[in-house]
Design an enzyme around this catalytic site. Structure first.
Site, PDB file in Angstrom:
ATOM      1  N   SER A 283       7.514  60.680 108.619  1.00 30.08           N
ATOM      2  CA  SER A 283       8.634  60.844 107.660  1.00 30.08           C
ATOM      3  C   SER A 283       8.100  61.023 106.599  1.00 30.08           C
ATOM      4  O   SER A 283       9.126  62.132 106.085  1.00 30.08           O
ATOM      5  CB  SER A 283       8.900  59.363 107.917  1.00 30.08           C
ATOM      6  OG  SER A 283      10.726  59.384 107.380  1.00 30.08           O
TER       7      SER A 283
ATOM      8  N   ARG B 265      15.477  55.039 113.842  1.00 25.66           N
ATOM      9  CA  ARG B 265      14.136  53.247 113.924  1.00 25.66           C
ATOM     10  C   ARG B 265      15.090  52.086 112.614  1.00 25.66           C
ATOM     11  O   ARG B 265      14.415  51.202 113.122  1.00 25.66           O
ATOM     12  CB  ARG B 265      13.284  54.376 112.874  1.00 25.66           C
ATOM     13  CG  ARG B 265      12.199  55.521 113.626  1.00 25.66           C
ATOM     14  CD  ARG B 265      11.669  56.292 112.864  1.00 25.66           C
ATOM     15  NE  ARG B 265      10.606  55.303 112.124  1.00 25.66           N
ATOM     16  CZ  ARG B 265      10.372  55.958 111.123  1.00 25.66           C
ATOM     17  NH1 ARG B 265      10.781  56.350 110.453  1.00 25.66           N
ATOM     18  NH2 ARG B 265       9.499  54.821 110.347  1.00 25.66           N
TER      19      ARG B 265
ATOM     20  N   LYS C 139       9.125  65.179 104.128  1.00 21.71           N
ATOM     21  CA  LYS C 139       9.860  65.620 103.582  1.00 21.71           C
ATOM     22  C   LYS C 139       8.939  66.613 102.428  1.00 21.71           C
ATOM     23  O   LYS C 139      10.064  67.444 101.937  1.00 21.71           O
ATOM     24  CB  LYS C 139      10.967  64.489 103.228  1.00 21.71           C
ATOM     25  CG  LYS C 139      11.763  63.698 104.090  1.00 21.71           C
ATOM     26  CD  LYS C 139      12.278  62.639 103.952  1.00 21.71           C
ATOM     27  CE  LYS C 139      11.733  61.934 103.943  1.00 21.71           C
ATOM     28  NZ  LYS C 139      12.153  60.377 104.651  1.00 21.71           N
TER      29      LYS C 139
ATOM     30  N   ASP D  76      13.969  64.574 110.767  1.00 26.45           N
ATOM     31  CA  ASP D  76      13.942  62.851 109.929  1.00 26.45           C
ATOM     32  C   ASP D  76      14.929  62.405 110.103  1.00 26.45           C
ATOM     33  O   ASP D  76      14.713  60.975 109.618  1.00 26.45           O
ATOM     34  CB  ASP D  76      12.598  63.319 108.980  1.00 26.45           C
ATOM     35  CG  ASP D  76      12.516  61.907 108.660  1.00 26.45           C
ATOM     36  OD1 ASP D  76      11.905  60.748 108.646  1.00 26.45           O
ATOM     37  OD2 ASP D  76      13.554  61.592 107.035  1.00 26.45           O
TER      38      ASP D  76
ATOM     39  N   HIS E  66       5.800  60.081  95.815  1.00 27.08           N
ATOM     40  CA  HIS E  66       7.248  59.985  96.225  1.00 27.08           C
ATOM     41  C   HIS E  66       7.056  58.573  96.384  1.00 27.08           C
ATOM     42  O   HIS E  66       5.151  57.622  96.384  1.00 27.08           O
ATOM     43  CB  HIS E  66       6.863  60.043  97.568  1.00 27.08           C
ATOM     44  CG  HIS E  66       7.894  59.607  98.882  1.00 27.08           C
ATOM     45  ND1 HIS E  66       9.057  60.514  98.455  1.00 27.08           N
ATOM     46  CD2 HIS E  66       8.049  58.793  99.407  1.00 27.08           C
ATOM     47  CE1 HIS E  66       9.946  58.887  99.958  1.00 27.08           C
ATOM     48  NE2 HIS E  66       8.982  57.947  99.623  1.00 27.08           N
TER      49      HIS E  66
END
Ligand code: URA
Ligand code: CA
Length: 441
Positions: A183, A168, A187, A161, A82
């Site tokens: 967050s 946010r 995931k 999320d 990621h």
């Protein structure tokens, strides 16, 4: 339990219990707690922070708000990757096939892009017919068969999320370390990854502008991963300028193909080899990052990486001939040069503004509903540290709508800064964070 009391406690610098965190995440996901109370809590967390235990609990609560993908029928250690967000970040299209060709199963769920350029899925849709609408059974069969599948993120993956991030985003509470870490990690954990490699960006184009903050964010995520039993490595990489040369969907696909063939830009190639090496080590295919890097270089040289990309495209309904003949990919009708306004050296290229210049052309989405033009974008010709003479081409605009070119050009020129003295090229890889600690390069 009352939401009011949680807000007050955090506002006064207190520590939320596991039960309190579960209460607000669950209540918010179900629509029982209103946006205004959760935004007040997010702001209190922003100012008073959360400790490691609270951050781990928040991550777990977000994971538990939806389903956890069961990938246990895939053989081998599934390693996911990621990035904390970059402009023109094409790494997944390169890393996925490379790592799969090395024998580490790649079972990836990607998103569509919002802003800047598209996400990995948008880019893959440049291959006529390519689809992520595969059933979980087909998805798993593909990973077991050819070593790689890319799916779309299902609505029920970490739904808390989705709501929290959207809230946010409009309440100026994105850039808090615990909130970003929970967050992202929620995931990855919900996607079924056994191990995780994180590309944590630092610099002007990143959430964390300061290197120390980026190391701290990586540490936070590595701690969460360790806490829930997933080996996690964070690589801190510079985002003071866009990665590679292409910004735009089909342009980035071409860049990915070139990189898989060994003809990619140095920074993008280096990043893919670095992240890929860690993925191979976590996936049990190499003992050291150096050994892994040699394996990956071999995969570029013998062409097995680009062959794996073809297999992926074919397995998901796309036309693999596009890889040998990239002129079949969506294109642009107009190519406009952008020239250096002065003599000197490129001092900086604001990644965000380059992203916006591409967005203006139609490469990205203004809103979730916008259509994107896969053929348009920007090719950088000069990067930080390069010397230029007034009138040299610094970038090229690929457009299909000439009325958008001037606004894009202005944004692009504004993103570049020049100075008359030599500029040292930034080092891309700044260090790594593992469960054993921080190593700065
Ligand atoms: N990316 C995410 O998925 N979440 C954040 O909070 C920030 C970046
Ligand atoms: Ca790029």
């Amino acid at each position: 339990m009352r939401m009011y009391d949680l807000i007050m406690k955090k506002r006064n610098g207190g520590e939320l219990t596991t039960e309190e965190i579960n209460f607000f995440v669950d209540g918010y996901t179900k629509g029982e707690i209103p946006d205004y109370q959760v935004s007040a809590l997010m702001m209190a967390i922003y100012f008073n922070k959360m400790n490691k235990r609270e951050t781990a609990d928040l991550t777990t609560a977000i994971v538990d708000s939806g389903e956890v993908v069961d990938l246990s029928s895939i053989n081998g250690i599934k390693v996911d990757k990621h990035s904390t967000g970059g402009v023109g970040d094409t790494t997944t299209l390169i890393l996925g096939p490379m790592v799969a060709a090395a024998g580490v199963p790649v079972a990836k769920f990607s998103g569509r892009g919002l802003g800047h350029t598209g996400g990995t899925i948008d880019k893959l849709e440049s291959f006529d017919g390519f689809s992520v609408e595969v059933s979980i059974k087909e998805f798993i069969n593909n990973v077991n068969g050819i070593g790689i599948a890319i799916g779309g993120q299902t609505a029920n993956l970490a739904p808390a999320d989705k709501k929290l991030y959207a809230l946010r985003d409009v309440t100026a509470t994105v850039d808090n370390m615990s909130l970003i870490a929970s967050s992202i990690m929620s995931k990855k954990i919900a996607s079924g990854a056994d191990a995780i490699v994180l590309d944590v960006k630092t610099g002007s184009g990143a959430f964390m502008k300061e290197e120390d903050d980026s190391f701290a964010l990586a540490q936070e995520m590595v701690d969460i991963g360790t806490h829930v039993g997933r080996q996690t490595i964070g690589v801190i990489t510079n985002m003071d300028q866009p990665l590679g040369l292409a910004i735009g969907n089909a342009l980035e696909v071409i860049e990915a193909i070139e990189t898989l063939k060994g003809n990619g830009p140095d920074d993008l190639t280096d990043l893919c080899l670095t992240l890929g090496s860690h993925m191979l080590v976590l996936g049990g295919k190499a003992d050291t990052a150096e050994e892994a890097r040699k394996i990956l270089q071999g995969i570029i040289e013998d062409g097995s990486g680009v062959r794996k990309l073809k297999e992926l495209v074919k397995a998901q309904g796309g036309n693999p001939d596009f890889i040998d003949d990239v002129s079949l990919l969506p294109g642009a009708s107009f190519i406009e040069d952008v020239k250096a306004p002065v003599d000197g050296f490129v001092e900086g290229i604001k990644a965000d503004d380059i992203g916006i210049a591409a967005l203006i052309l139609g490469a990205g989405r203004e809103t979730k509903e916008s259509d994107i033009d896969l053929g348009v974008g920007i090719m950088l010709e000069k990067k930080v540290g390069d010397q230029v003479k007034k009138g040299d081409v610094i970038a090229r605009i690929y457009a299909n709508d000439t009325s958008k070119v001037e606004t894009s050009r202005e944004k692009l020129l504004g993103a570049y800064s020049f100075r008359d003295r030599e500029v040292i090229k930034p080092t891309l890889i700044r260090g790594v964070v593992t469960k054993n600690g921080i190593e700065k390069y």
